[in-house]
Motif scaffolding. Structure first.
Motif, PDB file in Angstrom:
ATOM      1  N   SER A   1       0.823  -1.215   0.000  1.00 21.71           N
ATOM      2  CA  SER A   1       0.000   0.000   0.000  1.00 21.71           C
ATOM      3  C   SER A   1       0.853   1.259   0.000  1.00 21.71           C
ATOM      4  O   SER A   1       0.399   2.318  -0.442  1.00 21.71           O
ATOM      5  CB  SER A   1      -0.933   0.004   1.216  1.00 21.71           C
ATOM      6  OG  SER A   1      -0.208   0.175   2.426  1.00 21.71           O
TER       7      SER A   1
ATOM      8  N   GLN B   1      -3.116  -0.042  -5.319  1.00 22.73           N
ATOM      9  CA  GLN B   1      -3.836  -1.300  -5.128  1.00 22.73           C
ATOM     10  C   GLN B   1      -5.240  -1.272  -5.734  1.00 22.73           C
ATOM     11  O   GLN B   1      -6.205  -1.718  -5.134  1.00 22.73           O
ATOM     12  CB  GLN B   1      -3.897  -1.650  -3.634  1.00 22.73           C
ATOM     13  CG  GLN B   1      -2.524  -1.933  -3.032  1.00 22.73           C
ATOM     14  CD  GLN B   1      -2.568  -2.192  -1.547  1.00 22.73           C
ATOM     15  OE1 GLN B   1      -3.166  -1.424  -0.793  1.00 22.73           O
ATOM     16  NE2 GLN B   1      -1.926  -3.258  -1.094  1.00 22.73           N
TER      17      GLN B   1
ATOM     18  N   TYR C   1       0.999  -6.287  -7.171  1.00 23.95           N
ATOM     19  CA  TYR C   1      -0.308  -6.361  -6.533  1.00 23.95           C
ATOM     20  C   TYR C   1      -1.278  -6.947  -7.551  1.00 23.95           C
ATOM     21  O   TYR C   1      -1.757  -6.257  -8.439  1.00 23.95           O
ATOM     22  CB  TYR C   1      -0.797  -4.984  -6.066  1.00 23.95           C
ATOM     23  CG  TYR C   1      -2.179  -5.034  -5.466  1.00 23.95           C
ATOM     24  CD1 TYR C   1      -2.391  -5.684  -4.262  1.00 23.95           C
ATOM     25  CD2 TYR C   1      -3.267  -4.464  -6.113  1.00 23.95           C
ATOM     26  CE1 TYR C   1      -3.663  -5.764  -3.705  1.00 23.95           C
ATOM     27  CE2 TYR C   1      -4.542  -4.534  -5.563  1.00 23.95           C
ATOM     28  CZ  TYR C   1      -4.724  -5.184  -4.357  1.00 23.95           C
ATOM     29  OH  TYR C   1      -5.984  -5.258  -3.813  1.00 23.95           O
TER      30      TYR C   1
END
Length: 395
Positions: A131, A138, A147
């Motif tokens: 993150s 994300q 991701y």
């Protein structure tokens, strides 16, 4: 009348005193879009194109409750209960959805100058680190190498990149010292579950899931860097001839492709990520490795590695743009059964996107991404692309 007013004043005073000691915040995201996805399936199969209303294309829609109570002496208690919101009838796979899905539920204690600890359903250190280092923040659109949650990878849809969250987990995190924060996770879930209704009473499935994770985050001026190592092991056994066992939810999320030998699995995951803020834009770099191996047969495994780079910046005070590109490899992916002759699938992914800021809490967005997979097995040569145009509101 006077007694009623006195009672009301007493209740109000009591409620005010209670609220002064603790605070609860309601927060969330509502994200809706129009999105289209095209899958070009292996071996020249017919192209599959779908267009539909999307839920959470830029950010997964959610509602959460976060609280904190000051216990005195620098000690505080805190909690988070966060749930995914479903605003459409179907997800990317065409499955009907509804209600709420648990994302995080935990409670913990913190001590100023030392750190904090929590217990419950929590994100893994890798998910938290990504993150901080993902140019796409994300999002849930095709075209991401590191991701890459299941369902957003197009041709390589069966290979999730890492374990997102774990149940029955204990986490600890230090305060920041000399730029460093150290974090850890321990998972312990021992359970025994009876067979489905109608099966013989002697048919029982047992599950033992455990694991740990260690991570380091470093911040120096405009530089952020993360290094994470985590291992999760799931040992499941079936007796009296049961034909299928129900995996715990944590194991299901952690699965890569077809679970080697059903559910006896050890997963080793490593992550390195960094970003640097140049002022006009931020530059990002990430690497991830995941090795899922059967605990019963070491030749039955799936290994995925990937890396990507990206940038994100403000073109104007109201327009934010980003772009990222990456590649990777999946080895040992088989259709079913033990992988005695591993195949290799190489993939490339890229993504571009932009936000138009309407207010502090509301923005419009447009994202486009694509992925291409080539393999030593022609049955896995495929590609996918997706676009999403929508609006996101945070509260």
């Amino acid at each position: 009348m006077k007694k009623s007013l006195f009672a009301l004043a007493a209740v109000t005073a009591f409620a005010g005193a209670a609220q002064a000691q603790s605070s609860v915040t309601v927060y969330g995201i509502l994200d809706m879009s129009f999105t289209g996805k095209t899958n070009k399936l292996p071996s020249g199969a017919t192209t599959n194109t779908t267009q539909f209303e999307g839920n959470g294309s830029e950010s997964t829609s959610r509602i959460g409750f976060r609280g904190r109570e000051d216990l005195g002496g620098g000690t505080a208690a805190f909690f988070t209960a966060e749930f995914q919101l479903y605003g459409t009838q179907e997800n990317l796979s065409g499955n009907a959805l509804g209600g709420l899905n648990n994302r995080q539920t935990f409670v913990g204690l913190s001590q100023k100058g030392i750190g904090q600890a929590a217990i419950g359903t929590q994100y893994t250190p890798i998910h938290i680190a990504i993150s901080r280092n993902d140019a796409g923040q994300q999002n849930n659109v095709v075209g991401q190498a590191v991701y890459a949650p299941t369902g957003t990878q197009g041709a390589d849809t069966n290979s999730a990149a890492y374990t997102v969250r774990q149940y029955n987990s204990l986490t600890a995190q230090s305060d920041r010292f000399a730029g460093f924060v150290v974090s850890g996770m321990y998972v312990n879930n021992n359970s025994s579950t009876s067979a489905a209704p109608g099966a013989a009473s002697s048919v029982v499935t047992t599950a033992n899931n455990q694991g740990y994770a260690l991570g380091i985050n470093y911040v120096w001026k405009k530089l952020n860097a993360d290094a994470i190592y985590q291992v999760f092991k799931s040992e499941n056994a079936t007796v009296a001839g049961q034909t299928a066992s129900a995996l715990p939810a944590s194991t299901t999320r952690a699965a890569i492709g077809t679970n080697p030998n059903g559910a006896s699995l050890q997963q080793t995951e490593m992550y390195f990520g960094a970003n640097y803020d140049f002022g006009i834009l931020k530059a990002y770099a990430q690497y991830i490795s995941r090795d899922a191996e059967s605990t019963l047969n070491s030749r039955n495994y799936v290994k995925r590695t990937a890396q990507n780079i990206g940038v994100r910046g403000n073109f104007t005070p109201k327009i934010v743009g980003f772009g990222q590109i990456g590649n990777g490899r999946v080895t040992g992916v088989g259709a079913t059964g033990p992988v005695t002759n591993p195949t290799t699938a190489n993939f490339t992914s890229w993504q571009i996107g932009s936000d138009y800021i309407l207010s502090k809490r509301t923005n419009l967005y447009a994202i486009y991404g694509a992925t291409q997979t080539s393999s030593t097995s022609t049955t896995r040569n495929a590609s996918a692309s997706q676009y999403a145009v929508g609006v996101r509101h945070t509260f």
